[in-house]
Write a protein that holds these residues in place. Sequence first.
Motif, short mmCIF file in Angstrom:
data_model
loop_
_atom_site.label_atom_id
_atom_site.label_comp_id
_atom_site.label_asym_id
_atom_site.label_seq_id
_atom_site.Cartn_x
_atom_site.Cartn_y
_atom_site.Cartn_z
N ALA A 24 0.74 -1.22 -0.07
CA ALA A 24 -0.04 -0.06 -0.02
C ALA A 24 0.85 1.30 0.00
O ALA A 24 0.59 2.32 0.83
CB ALA A 24 -0.89 0.10 1.06
N GLY A 25 1.78 1.13 -0.96
CA GLY A 25 2.72 2.38 -0.78
C GLY A 25 3.84 2.66 0.02
O GLY A 25 4.59 3.53 0.11
N THR A 26 3.79 1.53 0.91
CA THR A 26 4.70 1.57 2.42
C THR A 26 5.91 0.61 2.08
O THR A 26 5.51 -0.38 1.94
CB THR A 26 4.08 1.29 3.21
N THR A 71 -0.76 6.87 -0.20
CA THR A 71 -1.22 5.53 0.59
C THR A 71 -0.33 5.09 1.52
O THR A 71 -0.72 4.12 2.30
CB THR A 71 -1.43 4.63 -0.70
N ARG A 115 2.23 4.57 4.89
CA ARG A 115 2.06 4.63 6.49
C ARG A 115 2.82 6.17 6.55
O ARG A 115 3.84 6.52 6.11
CB ARG A 115 2.83 3.80 7.07
#
Length: 191
Positions: A104-106, A152, A154
């Motif tokens: 999720a983008g992390t 998105t 964290r």
Amino acid sequence: MTTTTANTVTTVPRLAAALLATALSVGLTTVPTAAAPESPPGTPPGSAPAGNHLRPVPGTVLAPADIPDQNWSPGHRGVDLDAASGAAVRASAAGTVRFAGVVAGTPTVSVDHGGGLRTTYEPVLAQVRVGEQVGRGQILGELADHASLPGTARRDPGLHWGAVLGPPAEDAERYIDPMTLLGPVQVRLWR
């Protein structure tokens, strides 16, 4: 020759109390104790060995764990440790890299320590590959710059360090507070 009197026996607790009061007035510092040995083969899942892990970064706890009773309930599934972008993030214990990629983008790294225990580090730009064996304290990567991550990702400051115990299956795994993996602390007093 040693003699014991009632006065000597009552003096020991008073001395201990005085030492504790002095320690509290000048400040306490805690340091980890020596590493505990690895759990013996056949240690059942659900009993993570305490004391054989180290902090992945030296920073203080910014946000403690708030592990929910059920995996799907709200909570904080790990701790956030203070660290600056670019800081080296180390494996808390020896294991095998299970995941090194983006969720999720992390950017995330996960290490399988055996016995059903897995730790996760995010946002970490990996310097290791899936399947790679890592040693306790080995650098896994560096803490990503939160500002450069997509929307998105964290966004909490510092390093998020999580731990899961149990076989990977729906509802079989349970989150645990990774700080419990560090074992007891030894208190040392000094001025």
